[in-house]
Design an enzyme around this catalytic site. Structure first.
Site, PDB file in Angstrom:
ATOM      1  N   GLU A  65       0.901  -0.924   0.098  1.00 43.71           N
ATOM      2  CA  GLU A  65      -0.006   0.202  -0.101  1.00 43.71           C
ATOM      3  C   GLU A  65       0.736   1.493   0.246  1.00 43.71           C
ATOM      4  O   GLU A  65       0.793   1.555  -0.717  1.00 43.71           O
ATOM      5  CB  GLU A  65      -1.068  -0.125   1.348  1.00 43.71           C
ATOM      6  N   HIS A 134     -11.101  -5.668   7.657  1.00 44.92           N
ATOM      7  CA  HIS A 134     -12.494  -5.020   6.719  1.00 44.92           C
ATOM      8  C   HIS A 134     -13.519  -3.912   6.749  1.00 44.92           C
ATOM      9  O   HIS A 134     -13.411  -3.308   5.477  1.00 44.92           O
ATOM     10  CB  HIS A 134     -13.054  -6.190   5.766  1.00 44.92           C
TER      11      HIS A 134
END
Ligand code: TPP
Lengths: 331, 342
Positions: A65, A134
């Site tokens: 990321e 999540h």
């Protein structure tokens, strides 16, 4: 037929896909990339775009990321319009160094010589029984990054117009998409190109009894609460912030001055969440018009629970919103 | 891998030698310019006329050699240590002085200069270099991005991510690690198990080269080859320039707290400036008169740069909230008014 509005019913996923398609079609500088983006992404948001726009412009990155965001910053510095996808906002954290140290600072530290016209999209929030990590809502962290805009749409039509505005914006924009809304609603979305102004909150429902200030996935929850209240003759005003940073204080204050009561609703952890900023601003700017304390309905001060059967007790719902409304109305 | 070297410590040149006498002379001018700037900048700092300043004494050849391998149109993506590289890429001395004076007037470089500002958060610049490198391809440009990092910085995750991204995308990027022995007080042997940083290139499937960082000819040569490969579409290169941080980490650092006074004494004999001068003298293209003329010219350039920097307008408080977004937000506008009133 010439007068027929050129719209199609779309889910939020389809509306975002459509916005990306329009952006890729009209500006050769736009690039779309992230983990699994090539095959359409885990939510199928980029479905069909690699086939249409080619592997050079719509591509997979290595699974990193910080790399995705840092690479995008470099592309933007040298003339491109990168649109990066972080697969889930809960997996943004490895990239926070790039976000906090660079994304929004470049214009400032080069006095305008270099800018980062980049969009970072990420699905966020709970309500759909995702695995651990999540369902995070890290928007408050992002609003702490100076020079970064934070936009969270609440329906398909607005998502498309706001995303196109974000991609065309001269500054970096975080664009968070509520996973809960991805496929739960279909709405008419205009085809082709249109934009909605960033930095403006909107009145999602007009009322005079109290103001609900909210954004993203909580807008539908607040609208539902307002419907229930209306059945009892209580008209709630719902303000959808849409852009958290820069914050449209004027729209919020105008509403609170009118109603004298405010409840701020967000699904992130309550302490230090963006709703704390909203409540503080209301206190700073319009405390004299308040008839009741500003209340917050938010996630509990605990990690978002990975326990499906009881998950719905974490995320605010209409019942909890109405409880708070009753309190401010009773005051 | 042994570091590649073309100029011995006594100035003896290897045969074949990769640079022409003209190139070597140009390199020497830049290296002396860098040395003079560094010494005088440190003095300015001691006089309170610069903010914190990170000197690079001993590392001039590693920076200048790599920078000279770029063509106009290429990009430099530096860490805080690379003032020498930035000067060699065209940053003016006055701009560099204002930058290290922490004066907003110094932070906007000229529009035609493809030099990014110095980076403080370690290793974060490397990913930007990969993106900048790739961006050219979409615009029909064949530019190359040159970036720098230290031995300590090679421990950061961004170092790995940048090399992997660059390799996967075959980005036209050249990364120079200045292995200068120290990361503030931490010596290289505490930073990594395998001290040969260039070895890591193999793990990414890209070329890795180790070079004597105090030999301008060697650094220029390997960087030039790496830049040519990058421009030809053959991807990135990792270059390890073995050098030594002769001075303190920054003007705020006291190396006496963590290394003995004679640590690195051997490196003084490997000084990049005197070594280069000896090589030029060996070629018969340099003498005391030329040296004197060069030093006088650079002294005048520095003095003029100080005068220019001193003439910059005083920073104003409201500049703090300018240039956050292209269009000022209502909140920023309100803050601007408050700050302007002082
Ligand atoms: C992310 C980050 N961590 C820590 C620091 C503080 N810091 C500044 S320089 C430095 C050492 C860097 O050493 P090295 O990479 O070897 O480069 P050198 O200073 O020797 O040029 C540290 C720890 C920083 N600037 N950024």
């Amino acid at each position: 037929m010439a007068d027929a509005p050129d719209t199609r019913p779309m889910t939020l996923v389809q509306a975002v896909n459509d916005a990306l398609d329009v952006a890729l079609s009209q500006d050769p500088r736009v690039l779309l990339f992230g983990e699994d983006v090539g095959m359409g992404g885990v939510f199928r948001v980029s479905d069909g775009l690699q086939g249409k726009h080619g592997e050079a412009r719509v591509f997979d990155t290595p699974l990193a990321e910080a790399g995705i965001v840092g690479y995008g910053i470099g592309l933007a510095l040298a003339g491109m319009r990168p649109v990066a996808e972080i697969q889930f906002a809960g997996f943004l954290y490895p990239a926070l160094d790039q976000v906090l140290s660079h994304l929004g600072r470049y214009r400032h530290r080069t006095r305008g010589r270099f800018t980062v016209p980049m969009v970072i999209r990420a699905p966020y929030g709970g309500g759909v029984h995702t695995p651990e990590q999540h369902a995070d809502s890290p928007e408050a962290v992002l609003t702490q990054a100076p020079g970064v805009k934070v936009v969270i749409p609440s329906d398909p039509m607005r998502a498309k117009g706001l995303l196109l505005a974000a991609i065309e914006d001269p500054d970096p924009v975080f664009f968070l998409e509520a996973i809960k809304l991805y496929r739960s609603v279909k709405a008419e979305v205009p085809s082709g190109h249109y934009t909605l102004e960033l930095g403006r909150a909107r009145v999602a429902r007009a009322g005079d009894a109290a103001t609900l200030v909210t954004y993203g996935g909580m807008v539908e929850v607040c609208l539902k609460a307002a419907e229930v209240a209306a059945r009892e003759g209580v008209e709630l005003e719902v303000i959808d912030l849409e852009t958290l940073a820069p914050f449209d204080a004027a729209t919020v204050m105008a509403s609170v001055e009118k109603t004298g009561r405010a409840v701020v609703v967000y699904e992130a952890r309550k302490i230090g969440g963006f709703g704390a900023e909203v409540a503080a601003r209301i206190a700073e700017e319009t405390v004299w018009s308040l008839q009741a304390p500003v209340l917050r309905v938010a996630g509990w001060d605990a990690p978002y629970p990975p326990f499906s059967a009881i998950e719905h007790h974490y995320r605010p719902d209409a019942r909890r919103v109405l409880e708070a409304v009753r309190k401010v109305l009773a005051a | 891998m042994e570091p590649l070297r073309f100029i011995a410590e006594d100035g003896a040149r290897a045969d074949p030698f990769p640079l022409s006498p003209e190139e070597l002379t140009r390199g020497y001018r830049e290296v002396v310019r860098a040395r003079v700037f560094d010494e005088r900048a440190l003095t300015l700092q001691r006089q309170g006329k610069l903010s914190v300043y990170p000197p690079y004494k001993g590392q001039e050849a590693a920076q200048v050699g790599a920078a000279l391998a770029l063509d106009p149109g290429d990009w430099l993506v530096p860490s805080y240590r690379e003032t020498a590289a930035a000067l060699a890429c065209g940053l003016s001395m006055s701009q560099a002085i204002l930058y290290w004076r922490a004066d907003p007037a110094g932070w906007r470089y000229p529009d035609d200069l493809r030099v990014l500002p110095f980076y403080i958060p370690i290793a974060t610049q490397l990913l930007h270099a990969v993106g900048v490198a790739s961006a050219g391809r979409y615009q029909g440009e064949d530019w190359v991005a040159l970036t720098f990092i230290g031995d300590g910085g090679s421990s950061e995750g961004d170092f790995h991510e940048a090399l992997n991204f660059a390799a996967v995308f075959q980005a036209p990027m050249v990364m120079v690690v200045q292995n200068n022995g120290w990361a503030i007080s931490v010596p290289t042997e505490k930073q990594m198990r395998n001290p040969r940083i260039a070895d890591r290139a193999a793990g990414y499937g890209i070329p890795g080269v180790v070079v004597d960082g105090n030999d301008l000819a060697a650094v220029w040569h390997v960087t030039r080859e790496a830049v040519a490969r990058a421009r030809a579409g053959e991807g990135p290169t990792l270059i390890e320039a073995v050098t030594y941080r002769v001075g303190p980490h920054t003007s705020s650092d006291d190396p006496g707290r963590y290394r003995s006074a004679d640590a690195g004494a051997a490196w003084l004999a490997r000084d990049p400036v005197s070594r280069l001068r000896a090589a030029l003298e060996g070629l018969g293209v340099w003498d005391d008169a030329r040296e004197e003329a060069l030093r006088a010219e650079i002294a005048e350039e520095f003095a003029a740069a100080v005068r220019e920097a001193d003439a910059a307008p005083e920073p104003e408080p409201q500049q703090i909230v300018e240039q956050v977004f292209e269009t000022m937000t209502p909140d920023a506008r309100a803050a601007w008014e408050v700050l302007r009133r002082g």
